[in-house]
Design an enzyme around this catalytic site. Structure first.
Site, PDB file in Angstrom:
ATOM      1  N   ASP A  62     -16.934  12.956   7.404  1.00 22.21           N
ATOM      2  CA  ASP A  62     -16.655  11.530   7.572  1.00 22.21           C
ATOM      3  C   ASP A  62     -17.858  10.707   7.090  1.00 22.21           C
ATOM      4  O   ASP A  62     -18.979  10.909   7.581  1.00 22.21           O
ATOM      5  CB  ASP A  62     -16.394  11.290   9.074  1.00 22.21           C
ATOM      6  N   ALA A  86     -12.170   5.421   1.215  1.00 17.42           N
ATOM      7  CA  ALA A  86     -11.939   4.112   1.833  1.00 17.42           C
ATOM      8  C   ALA A  86     -10.629   4.143   2.590  1.00 17.42           C
ATOM      9  O   ALA A  86      -9.780   4.998   2.354  1.00 17.42           O
ATOM     10  CB  ALA A  86     -11.878   3.023   0.762  1.00 17.42           C
ATOM     11  N   THR A 133     -12.254  -2.922  -5.857  1.00 13.73           N
ATOM     12  CA  THR A 133     -10.929  -3.471  -6.154  1.00 13.73           C
ATOM     13  C   THR A 133     -10.999  -4.906  -6.665  1.00 13.73           C
ATOM     14  O   THR A 133     -11.927  -5.647  -6.332  1.00 13.73           O
ATOM     15  CB  THR A 133     -10.076  -3.440  -4.863  1.00 13.73           C
ATOM     16  N   ASP A 134      -9.964  -5.306  -7.417  1.00 12.33           N
ATOM     17  CA  ASP A 134      -9.883  -6.710  -7.866  1.00 12.33           C
ATOM     18  C   ASP A 134      -9.557  -7.653  -6.709  1.00 12.33           C
ATOM     19  O   ASP A 134      -9.699  -8.873  -6.842  1.00 12.33           O
ATOM     20  CB  ASP A 134      -8.846  -6.860  -8.992  1.00 12.33           C
ATOM     21  N   GLU A 135      -9.128  -7.089  -5.563  1.00 12.40           N
ATOM     22  CA  GLU A 135      -8.738  -7.965  -4.449  1.00 12.40           C
ATOM     23  C   GLU A 135      -9.915  -8.753  -3.869  1.00 12.40           C
ATOM     24  O   GLU A 135      -9.710  -9.733  -3.157  1.00 12.40           O
ATOM     25  CB  GLU A 135      -8.057  -7.147  -3.345  1.00 12.40           C
ATOM     26  N   TYR A 158      -8.660  -5.818   4.463  1.00 11.45           N
ATOM     27  CA  TYR A 158      -9.000  -4.787   3.469  1.00 11.45           C
ATOM     28  C   TYR A 158      -9.942  -5.366   2.414  1.00 11.45           C
ATOM     29  O   TYR A 158     -11.031  -4.813   2.168  1.00 11.45           O
ATOM     30  CB  TYR A 158      -7.725  -4.242   2.795  1.00 11.45           C
ATOM     31  N   SER A 161     -13.366  -6.182   3.631  1.00 11.41           N
ATOM     32  CA  SER A 161     -14.230  -5.011   3.843  1.00 11.41           C
ATOM     33  C   SER A 161     -14.736  -4.470   2.502  1.00 11.41           C
ATOM     34  O   SER A 161     -15.886  -4.037   2.394  1.00 11.41           O
ATOM     35  CB  SER A 161     -13.491  -3.927   4.644  1.00 11.41           C
ATOM     36  N   LYS A 162     -13.891  -4.505   1.474  1.00 13.01           N
ATOM     37  CA  LYS A 162     -14.341  -4.039   0.152  1.00 13.01           C
ATOM     38  C   LYS A 162     -15.377  -5.014  -0.426  1.00 13.01           C
ATOM     39  O   LYS A 162     -16.365  -4.593  -1.033  1.00 13.01           O
ATOM     40  CB  LYS A 162     -13.156  -3.881  -0.810  1.00 13.01           C
ATOM     41  N   ARG A 289       4.335 -10.334   3.810  1.00 13.18           N
ATOM     42  CA  ARG A 289       3.041  -9.840   4.300  1.00 13.18           C
ATOM     43  C   ARG A 289       2.207 -11.048   4.726  1.00 13.18           C
ATOM     44  O   ARG A 289       2.183 -12.061   4.002  1.00 13.18           O
ATOM     45  CB  ARG A 289       2.358  -9.091   3.161  1.00 13.18           C
TER      46      ARG A 289
HETATM   47  P1  NAD Z   1      -6.416   6.582  -0.793  1.00 13.06           P
HETATM   48  O1  NAD Z   1      -6.125   5.893   0.488  1.00 13.06           O
HETATM   49  O2  NAD Z   1      -5.310   7.267  -1.516  1.00 13.06           O
HETATM   50  O3  NAD Z   1      -7.549   7.692  -0.574  1.00 13.06           O
HETATM   51  C1  NAD Z   1      -8.681   7.445   0.199  1.00 13.06           C
HETATM   52  C2  NAD Z   1      -9.353   8.790   0.481  1.00 13.06           C
HETATM   53  O4  NAD Z   1     -10.526   8.535   1.263  1.00 13.06           O
HETATM   54  C3  NAD Z   1      -8.484   9.769   1.269  1.00 13.06           C
HETATM   55  O5  NAD Z   1      -8.552  11.058   0.708  1.00 13.06           O
HETATM   56  C4  NAD Z   1      -9.082   9.753   2.666  1.00 13.06           C
HETATM   57  O6  NAD Z   1      -8.928  10.970   3.373  1.00 13.06           O
HETATM   58  C5  NAD Z   1     -10.551   9.466   2.349  1.00 13.06           C
HETATM   59  N1  NAD Z   1     -11.236   8.829   3.469  1.00 13.06           N
HETATM   60  C6  NAD Z   1     -10.826   7.764   4.197  1.00 13.06           C
HETATM   61  N2  NAD Z   1     -11.710   7.486   5.164  1.00 13.06           N
HETATM   62  C7  NAD Z   1     -12.722   8.384   5.033  1.00 13.06           C
HETATM   63  C8  NAD Z   1     -13.935   8.608   5.739  1.00 13.06           C
HETATM   64  N3  NAD Z   1     -14.284   7.846   6.781  1.00 13.06           N
HETATM   65  N4  NAD Z   1     -14.758   9.591   5.316  1.00 13.06           N
HETATM   66  C9  NAD Z   1     -14.410  10.385   4.265  1.00 13.06           C
HETATM   67  N5  NAD Z   1     -13.251  10.228   3.578  1.00 13.06           N
HETATM   68  C10 NAD Z   1     -12.415   9.252   3.963  1.00 13.06           C
HETATM   69  O7  NAD Z   1      -7.119   5.500  -1.702  1.00 13.06           O
HETATM   70  P2  NAD Z   1      -7.014   5.264  -3.285  1.00 13.06           P
HETATM   71  O8  NAD Z   1      -5.857   4.402  -3.558  1.00 13.06           O
HETATM   72  O9  NAD Z   1      -7.170   6.547  -3.972  1.00 13.06           O
HETATM   73  O10 NAD Z   1      -8.320   4.381  -3.506  1.00 13.06           O
HETATM   74  C11 NAD Z   1      -9.588   4.986  -3.764  1.00 13.06           C
HETATM   75  C12 NAD Z   1     -10.631   3.907  -3.926  1.00 13.06           C
HETATM   76  O11 NAD Z   1     -10.283   3.062  -5.012  1.00 13.06           O
HETATM   77  C13 NAD Z   1     -10.766   3.001  -2.714  1.00 13.06           C
HETATM   78  O12 NAD Z   1     -12.118   2.693  -2.539  1.00 13.06           O
HETATM   79  C14 NAD Z   1      -9.973   1.764  -3.084  1.00 13.06           C
HETATM   80  O13 NAD Z   1     -10.488   0.632  -2.437  1.00 13.06           O
HETATM   81  C15 NAD Z   1     -10.197   1.703  -4.579  1.00 13.06           C
HETATM   82  N6  NAD Z   1      -9.131   1.067  -5.372  1.00 13.06           N
HETATM   83  C16 NAD Z   1      -7.820   1.453  -5.217  1.00 13.06           C
HETATM   84  C17 NAD Z   1      -6.859   0.877  -6.027  1.00 13.06           C
HETATM   85  C18 NAD Z   1      -5.399   1.275  -5.933  1.00 13.06           C
HETATM   86  O14 NAD Z   1      -4.549   0.657  -6.601  1.00 13.06           O
HETATM   87  N7  NAD Z   1      -5.039   2.288  -5.173  1.00 13.06           N
HETATM   88  C19 NAD Z   1      -7.205  -0.091  -6.982  1.00 13.06           C
HETATM   89  C20 NAD Z   1      -8.559  -0.461  -7.085  1.00 13.06           C
HETATM   90  C21 NAD Z   1      -9.500   0.137  -6.283  1.00 13.06           C
HETATM   91  O1  DAU Z   2      -5.266  -4.604  -6.614  1.00 16.29           O
HETATM   92  C1  DAU Z   2      -5.806  -3.383  -6.218  1.00 16.29           C
HETATM   93  C2  DAU Z   2      -5.242  -2.982  -4.881  1.00 16.29           C
HETATM   94  O2  DAU Z   2      -3.890  -2.613  -5.099  1.00 16.29           O
HETATM   95  C3  DAU Z   2      -6.013  -1.843  -4.227  1.00 16.29           C
HETATM   96  O3  DAU Z   2      -7.318  -2.270  -3.951  1.00 16.29           O
HETATM   97  C4  DAU Z   2      -5.328  -1.390  -2.940  1.00 16.29           C
HETATM   98  O4  DAU Z   2      -6.000  -0.277  -2.397  1.00 16.29           O
HETATM   99  C5  DAU Z   2      -3.902  -1.015  -3.280  1.00 16.29           C
HETATM  100  O5  DAU Z   2      -3.217  -0.665  -2.099  1.00 16.29           O
HETATM  101  C6  DAU Z   2      -3.170  -2.165  -3.975  1.00 16.29           C
HETATM  102  O6  DAU Z   2      -2.953  -3.264  -3.058  1.00 16.29           O
HETATM  103  P1  DAU Z   2      -1.556  -4.065  -3.010  1.00 16.29           P
HETATM  104  O7  DAU Z   2      -1.440  -4.684  -1.689  1.00 16.29           O
HETATM  105  O8  DAU Z   2      -1.396  -4.914  -4.211  1.00 16.29           O
HETATM  106  O9  DAU Z   2      -0.536  -2.807  -3.178  1.00 16.29           O
HETATM  107  P2  DAU Z   2       0.855  -2.468  -2.452  1.00 16.29           P
HETATM  108  O10 DAU Z   2       1.454  -1.317  -3.193  1.00 16.29           O
HETATM  109  O11 DAU Z   2       0.696  -2.351  -0.985  1.00 16.29           O
HETATM  110  O12 DAU Z   2       1.727  -3.749  -2.744  1.00 16.29           O
HETATM  111  C7  DAU Z   2       2.033  -4.161  -4.071  1.00 16.29           C
HETATM  112  C8  DAU Z   2       2.842  -5.437  -3.972  1.00 16.29           C
HETATM  113  O13 DAU Z   2       4.129  -5.109  -3.418  1.00 16.29           O
HETATM  114  C9  DAU Z   2       2.256  -6.479  -3.050  1.00 16.29           C
HETATM  115  O14 DAU Z   2       2.528  -7.772  -3.582  1.00 16.29           O
HETATM  116  C10 DAU Z   2       3.012  -6.292  -1.734  1.00 16.29           C
HETATM  117  C11 DAU Z   2       4.381  -5.826  -2.205  1.00 16.29           C
HETATM  118  N1  DAU Z   2       5.096  -4.892  -1.306  1.00 16.29           N
HETATM  119  C12 DAU Z   2       4.426  -3.804  -0.842  1.00 16.29           C
HETATM  120  C13 DAU Z   2       5.053  -2.910  -0.005  1.00 16.29           C
HETATM  121  C14 DAU Z   2       4.309  -1.709   0.529  1.00 16.29           C
HETATM  122  C15 DAU Z   2       6.426  -5.114  -1.002  1.00 16.29           C
HETATM  123  O15 DAU Z   2       7.047  -6.087  -1.461  1.00 16.29           O
HETATM  124  N2  DAU Z   2       7.048  -4.205  -0.182  1.00 16.29           N
HETATM  125  C16 DAU Z   2       6.422  -3.126   0.345  1.00 16.29           C
HETATM  126  O16 DAU Z   2       7.056  -2.353   1.112  1.00 16.29           O
END
Ligand code: NAD
Ligand code: DAU
Length: 352
Positions: A62, A86, A133-135, A158, A161-162, A289
């Protein structure tokens, strides 16, 4: 090729597993340590094809555990860190913000501190790469794009925190000279995406002929990038970016949620041999949301211009590949949607 000892955090998650696979296969001279707590989002099934490679090691642990992290850095003497671990789902951050502060802020600060302590006498050749992330930039209106200069304006627990973790990374660079790089990426899609996120959730629901929940009017816009292209960008940035720099990563690929889901429904009808229009009947508008960001769109020109990266795949092809992967990996999908997923789903979507 130079030998290196690299820590990847969150390597069992969605993006982390693609990054780990790319590094393990492409860099046989690197010794790679995947540190992951295996939360609900971490899954070693994502990595079965590389689990026995000689340059790959898994450590369950962790990042919020300060002593453990300090000892880990001393034991393995990492010279590079790719930090992806994360809490990543916006909806979960709305119900449990403290878990996001703990992992994303405290966890990142622990890693930064351990790297600083290990590297303090010699920063040469070291690199701490924070994947963000772009968020962090907030929400766009109809016009404009996020650039690396866009002021931070996070609006969900979220993204706050990022954003905070990004600030700590820059603070360690400016204060201690820690050799850091940061990238901020748009929405990823592809194989191994946990079905709490829009695309895999919709694929799973369509497969089981369950309603597809669309928040609000479905008009929110996201900029989608194939996860393998994100992994390629991470490779290029880790190896060639100048210390202290930030790069935006995006797909030039904006979709409203509803248009994206309609497209996905068409692909699913074809793949499942269902009459045209069957899946679209599952579309169900549900309450929005809280604080739902309207639009994300990335200007990735700095990365393209300076480091020569461009996305490799068009969305049509990427989405079809993604659907194919989920349909070919039913066991993976069934495993991750059993147990706790059911209670999460009910809490999140019942009476919405
Ligand atoms: P994910 O939720 O699929 O994976 C996160 C991983 O981190 C998991 O394997 C989990 O077990 C591990 N983890 C969580 N808490 C932990 C802890 N305390 N110690 C050790 N491991 C831990 O996430 P993802 O979508 O693969 O995103 C990865 C990274 O990229 C994140 O930092 C996220 O903010 C960033 N990101 C994601 C997206 C997206 O679209 N998914 C876009 C831009 C940036
Ligand atoms: O932009 C990067 C981010 O993209 C990452 O940093 C995050 O980790 C990743 O989860 C993602 O965030 P979003 O909130 O954009 O992704 P999500 O798939 O949750 O949602 C995409 C869009 O769809 C958003 O506008 C919310 C909407 N949505 C999502 C869910 C889960 C719905 O309409 N219905 C749903 O059930």
């Amino acid at each position: 090729m130079k030998k290196r000892t690299i820590l990847i955090t969150g390597g069992a998650g969605f993006i982390g597993s693609h990054v780990t696979r790319l590094f393990v296969n492409k860099y046989p001279n690197y010794t790679l340590y995947n540190l992951d707590a295996l939360t609900y989002a971490g899954n070693l099934e994502n990595l079965t094809d590389i689990a026995n490679k000689p340059n790959y090691n898994f450590i369950k642990g962790d990042i919020t555990d300060e002593i453990f992290i300090q000892e880990l850095f001393q034991k393995y003497q990492f010279d590079g860190v790719l930090h992806l671990a994360a809490e990543s789902h916006v909806d979960r951050s709305i119900t449990d913000p403290l878990a996001f502060i703990k992992t994303n802020v405290l966890g990142t600060a622990n890693l930064l501190t351990a790297a600083k302590n290990l590297w303090k006498n010699n920063m040469e050749g070291k690199r701490f790469y924070h994947i963000s992330t772009d968020e962090v930039y907030g929400s766009l209106g109809k016009e404009g794009f996020f650039t690396e200069e866009t002021p931070y304006d996070p609006r969900s627990p979220y993204s706050a925190s990022k954003a905070s973790s990004d600030h700590f990374v820059r603070a360690y660079y400016h204060t201690y000279g820690l050799p850091v790089v940061i990238s901020n990426c748009s929405n990823n899609y592809g194989a191994n995406h946990f079905p709490e996120k829009l695309i895999p959730l919709a694929i799973n629901n369509i497969k089981h002929s369950k309603p597809i929940p669309i928040y609000g009017k479905g008009e929110n816009i996201r900029d989608w990038l194939w996860v393998n292209d994100h992994a390629r960008a991470i490779d290029v940035i880790f190896h060639t970016a100048k210390i202290g720099e930030t790069y935006n990563i995006g797909g030039h690929n904006e979709w409203t949620n509803i248009d994206l889901i309609k497209k996905l429904c068409e692909i699913m009808d074809t793949k499942l041999g269902r009459p045209k229009g069957t899946s679209a009947q599952l579309i169900t508008y549900v309450s929005d949301r809280a604080g739902h960001d309207m639009r994300y769109a990335i200007d990735a020109s700095k990365l393209e211009r300076e480091l020569g990266w461009t996305p490799s795949l068009q969305f049509d092809e990427g989405l079809e590949k993604t659907v194919d992967w989920y349909l070919a990996n039913e066991e993976w999908l069934d495993n991750v949607t059993s147990g706790n997923y059911q209670s999460y789903y009910e809490k999140q979507y019942t009476d919405r």
